[in-house]
Design a protein around this motif. Structure first.
Motif, PDB file in Angstrom:
ATOM      1  N   ALA A 183       0.858  -1.185   0.000  1.00 55.44           N
ATOM      2  CA  ALA A 183       0.000   0.000   0.000  1.00 55.44           C
ATOM      3  C   ALA A 183       0.895   1.237   0.000  1.00 55.44           C
ATOM      4  N   PRO A 184       0.357   2.376  -0.441  1.00 49.39           N
ATOM      5  CA  PRO A 184       1.174   3.596  -0.424  1.00 49.39           C
ATOM      6  C   PRO A 184       1.419   4.087   0.988  1.00 49.39           C
ATOM      7  N   VAL A 185       2.518   4.811   1.152  1.00 51.37           N
ATOM      8  CA  VAL A 185       2.834   5.455   2.422  1.00 51.37           C
ATOM      9  C   VAL A 185       2.970   6.954   2.172  1.00 51.37           C
ATOM     10  N   PHE A 186       2.893   7.738   3.237  1.00 52.80           N
ATOM     11  CA  PHE A 186       3.050   9.187   3.129  1.00 52.80           C
ATOM     12  C   PHE A 186       4.311   9.603   3.868  1.00 52.80           C
ATOM     13  N   GLY A 187       5.078  10.514   3.249  1.00 53.89           N
ATOM     14  CA  GLY A 187       6.272  11.011   3.903  1.00 53.89           C
ATOM     15  C   GLY A 187       7.121  11.811   2.948  1.00 53.89           C
ATOM     16  N   PRO A 188       8.271  12.303   3.429  1.00 54.53           N
ATOM     17  CA  PRO A 188       9.169  13.085   2.571  1.00 54.53           C
ATOM     18  C   PRO A 188       9.707  12.242   1.411  1.00 54.53           C
ATOM     19  N   SER A 189       9.876  12.863   0.277  1.00 57.76           N
ATOM     20  CA  SER A 189      10.440  12.184  -0.877  1.00 57.76           C
ATOM     21  C   SER A 189      11.839  11.660  -0.550  1.00 57.76           C
ATOM     22  N   VAL A 190      12.128  10.450  -0.988  1.00 57.89           N
ATOM     23  CA  VAL A 190      13.456   9.872  -0.795  1.00 57.89           C
ATOM     24  C   VAL A 190      14.197   9.751  -2.131  1.00 57.89           C
ATOM     25  N   ARG A 191      13.576  10.249  -3.190  1.00 60.70           N
ATOM     26  CA  ARG A 191      14.199  10.202  -4.514  1.00 60.70           C
ATOM     27  C   ARG A 191      14.087  11.576  -5.167  1.00 60.70           C
ATOM     28  N   LEU A 192      14.662  12.559  -4.482  1.00 58.01           N
ATOM     29  CA  LEU A 192      14.575  13.947  -4.934  1.00 58.01           C
ATOM     30  C   LEU A 192      15.634  14.207  -6.000  1.00 58.01           C
ATOM     31  N   ASP A 193      15.220  14.838  -7.089  1.00 55.58           N
ATOM     32  CA  ASP A 193      16.061  14.940  -8.277  1.00 55.58           C
ATOM     33  C   ASP A 193      16.067  16.371  -8.807  1.00 55.58           C
ATOM     34  N   ILE A 194      16.917  16.583  -9.799  1.00 60.46           N
ATOM     35  CA  ILE A 194      16.985  17.847 -10.520  1.00 60.46           C
ATOM     36  C   ILE A 194      16.525  17.623 -11.955  1.00 60.46           C
ATOM     37  N   GLU A 195      16.212  18.716 -12.638  1.00 59.69           N
ATOM     38  CA  GLU A 195      16.021  18.682 -14.084  1.00 59.69           C
ATOM     39  C   GLU A 195      16.694  19.916 -14.658  1.00 59.69           C
ATOM     40  N   THR A 196      17.772  19.690 -15.390  1.00 62.67           N
ATOM     41  CA  THR A 196      18.555  20.765 -15.984  1.00 62.67           C
ATOM     42  C   THR A 196      17.829  21.269 -17.224  1.00 62.67           C
ATOM     43  N   GLU A 197      17.332  22.506 -17.171  1.00 62.47           N
ATOM     44  CA  GLU A 197      16.496  23.004 -18.261  1.00 62.47           C
ATOM     45  C   GLU A 197      16.872  24.426 -18.652  1.00 62.47           C
ATOM     46  N   VAL A 198      16.318  24.846 -19.779  1.00 64.24           N
ATOM     47  CA  VAL A 198      16.374  26.235 -20.220  1.00 64.24           C
ATOM     48  C   VAL A 198      14.943  26.754 -20.255  1.00 64.24           C
ATOM     49  N   GLY A 199      14.723  27.936 -19.684  1.00 62.52           N
ATOM     50  CA  GLY A 199      13.395  28.532 -19.655  1.00 62.52           C
ATOM     51  C   GLY A 199      13.250  29.625 -20.700  1.00 62.52           C
ATOM     52  N   TYR A 200      12.067  29.724 -21.270  1.00 63.65           N
ATOM     53  CA  TYR A 200      11.724  30.754 -22.248  1.00 63.65           C
ATOM     54  C   TYR A 200      10.724  31.706 -21.605  1.00 63.65           C
ATOM     55  N   VAL A 201      11.015  33.005 -21.648  1.00 65.06           N
ATOM     56  CA  VAL A 201      10.190  34.007 -20.993  1.00 65.06           C
ATOM     57  C   VAL A 201       9.384  34.754 -22.045  1.00 65.06           C
ATOM     58  N   VAL A 202       8.071  34.666 -21.943  1.00 68.57           N
ATOM     59  CA  VAL A 202       7.174  35.287 -22.916  1.00 68.57           C
ATOM     60  C   VAL A 202       6.909  36.731 -22.531  1.00 68.57           C
ATOM     61  N   GLY A 203       7.009  37.615 -23.517  1.00 70.50           N
ATOM     62  CA  GLY A 203       6.718  39.021 -23.289  1.00 70.50           C
ATOM     63  C   GLY A 203       5.361  39.423 -23.818  1.00 70.50           C
ATOM     64  N   VAL A 204       5.193  39.357 -25.130  1.00 68.49           N
ATOM     65  CA  VAL A 204       3.974  39.852 -25.771  1.00 68.49           C
ATOM     66  C   VAL A 204       2.882  38.793 -25.717  1.00 68.49           C
ATOM     67  N   PRO A 205       1.686  39.153 -25.239  1.00 71.86           N
ATOM     68  CA  PRO A 205       0.595  38.187 -25.162  1.00 71.86           C
ATOM     69  C   PRO A 205      -0.018  37.918 -26.534  1.00 71.86           C
ATOM     70  N   SER A 206      -0.893  36.933 -26.580  1.00 72.50           N
ATOM     71  CA  SER A 206      -1.644  36.647 -27.800  1.00 72.50           C
ATOM     72  C   SER A 206      -3.105  36.414 -27.432  1.00 72.50           C
ATOM     73  N   PRO A 207      -4.025  36.729 -28.345  1.00 70.33           N
ATOM     74  CA  PRO A 207      -5.455  36.552 -28.033  1.00 70.33           C
ATOM     75  C   PRO A 207      -5.835  35.079 -27.976  1.00 70.33           C
ATOM     76  N   GLN A 208      -6.778  34.766 -27.132  1.00 70.51           N
ATOM     77  CA  GLN A 208      -7.283  33.403 -27.094  1.00 70.51           C
ATOM     78  C   GLN A 208      -7.926  33.069 -28.438  1.00 70.51           C
ATOM     79  N   GLY A 209      -7.666  31.872 -28.917  1.00 64.06           N
ATOM     80  CA  GLY A 209      -8.204  31.452 -30.199  1.00 64.06           C
ATOM     81  C   GLY A 209      -7.299  31.747 -31.380  1.00 64.06           C
ATOM     82  N   THR A 210      -6.121  32.346 -31.136  1.00 63.51           N
ATOM     83  CA  THR A 210      -5.199  32.715 -32.211  1.00 63.51           C
ATOM     84  C   THR A 210      -3.859  32.022 -32.012  1.00 63.51           C
ATOM     85  N   PRO A 211      -3.579  30.954 -32.770  1.00 62.04           N
ATOM     86  CA  PRO A 211      -2.283  30.277 -32.630  1.00 62.04           C
ATOM     87  C   PRO A 211      -1.120  31.191 -32.999  1.00 62.04           C
TER      88      PRO A 211
END
Length: 413
Positions: free
Chosen positions: A188-216
């Motif tokens: 059965a599942p147990v509750f408690g602190p994660s014992v397999r804590l990891d990282i994910e090395t990523e690059v983030g993209y920061v959006v400036g100008v918005p777009s209208p809903q319904g417009t790809p």
């Protein structure tokens, strides 16, 4: 002798940087800082100093003052590509034109004397899965009797929505998350602190100008909407994630913290680092077909350190899906963009073992622990400090450094 040698390499005037300094005038990333007892304000990094951009704009009577004399980057992000270029030209002039020195110098503050803040208000957060090497490694780990990649992977950028409210600035401690977990042999599942804590090395993209809903947003409009890049660590509780993820995907195992750099590097600073995406092995649908598009990949060289020891150097140039394709896919159903949207590349992993961007890959799910100076690591322990740094080729043989992202794991109280 040591003091004399140090002085030879340390400019007395912060405007007199060594030629080719990775945070020189060819870079100029944006952030938000404060001095003791003062409110946060927009800053631009120059060397090991931060320029109070709003104060300089006011001193010089610049028309860009309304965008820079703010507590966040959001007004600048929303102003659009033409304004981004105009402001960048102005800031470059401020820090390179001798005529501006007397006005600029009083508004340069040592980084060691300021506090750096989350540089923009995050609207939405989406995380992708754009590295073929990473996706293949995880497929081999968890589905050894099946094809490593799912049938959809080379047809679209796989992604999911994360939690914008737990995006934090570099240097913020990461509290070990708790949740349900269940091993294959557990009744059965147990509750408690994660014992397999990891990282994910990523690059983030920061959006400036918005777009209208319904417009790809098409591939060609990528640079009209995305302001810049930052390093990103999307911390992951693998045991919580593994139990909860079927059938709807990641939730608590991913939503507790996502760390980003305090500095956002504008796309214009990375023009010399642009590279084409890898050759496609499956024909793409028209909205993702970038065969005739301008290059939208970036040659970023990332370094991952754990407790000060280099454990990986993932290359970003080999990512199968580009930021332009991720943006096009994210909006093709008509989903709108908002100023301050953030989307991550997913874990960056190369083909070699020393190029993997997560501990689950580096240690092959804990089976081959890393040998560190302070002991073995399968996954993160309390007190561990993870730091991501990166550089990219700049103009005329220079380097453009991205701001680092670092975080220390603390025990849950």
């Amino acid at each position: 002798m040591a003091a004399a040698a140090a002085s030879e390499h340390t400019p007395l005037d912060p405007l007199d940087l060594p030629e080719g300094h990775p945070f020189g005038p060819h870079n100029l990333p944006y952030g938000v800082f404060s001095r003791a007892g003062e409110s946060p304000r927009v800053g631009v990094r120059l060397g090991d100093h931060v320029l109070d951009a709003g104060a300089v704009a006011e001193s010089l009577g610049s028309p860009h003052g309304p965008l820079l004399a703010r507590r966040t980057l959001n007004p600048l992000l929303a102003a659009g590509r033409s304004a981004w270029s105009d402001v960048r030209r102005a800031v470059t002039s401020w820090v390179t034109d001798p005529a501006h020195r007397e006005a600029v110098r009083p508004h340069l503050h040592p980084l060691a004397a300021v506090t750096l803040h989350l540089p923009f208000e995050v609207a939405d957060y989406v995380d992708f899965y754009a590295s073929e090497n990473h996706a293949t490694n995880l497929g081999r780990l968890f589905r050894p009797d099946e094809a490593a990649l799912k049938p959809n992977w080379k047809h679209l950028p796989v992604g999911y929505h994360g939690r914008a409210g737990t995006v934090v600035v570099s240097g913020t401690d990461v509290v070990r998350p708790s949740g349900q977990r269940k091993g294959p042999q557990d009744p059965a599942p147990v509750f408690g602190p994660s014992v397999r804590l990891d990282i994910e090395t990523e690059v983030g993209y920061v959006v400036g100008v918005p777009s209208p809903q319904g417009t790809p947003v098409p591939l060609a409009a990528y640079r009209d909407h995305v302001f810049g890049l930052c390093l990103l660590n999307d911390w992951s509780a693998r045991d919580i994630q593994n139990w909860e993820t079927v059938p709807l995907g990641p939730h608590l195992g991913k939503s507790f913290a996502t760390s980003i750099s305090a500095w956002i590097t504008p796309l214009e600073a990375l023009d010399a680092a642009r590279v084409p995406a890898p050759a496609r092995t499956v024909p793409l649908l028209p909205y993702l077909d970038d065969s005739d598009a301008e290059p939208a990949g970036y040659d970023l060289r990332i370094t991952v350190t754990l407790n000060g020891q280099v454990v990986s150097e993932p290359p970003f140039a080999g990512m199968y899906w580009t930021g332009a394709q991720m943006l096009a896919h994210m909006t093709v159903n008509g989903a709108s963009l908002r100023t301050g949207d953030l989307y991550g590349s997913g874990t960056v992993s190369g083909a070699a073992e020393n190029e993997r961007g997560s501990l689950i890959e580096m240690t092959w799910n804990g089976q081959r622990p890393l040998e560190l100076a302070d002991g073995k690591r399968g996954f993160l322990e309390d007190g561990d400090v993870v730091t991501l740094t990166a550089w990219a080729p700049g103009p005329a043989g220079t380097r453009v450094h991205l701001g680092e992202v670092t975080g220390r794991i603390t025990a849950r109280l």
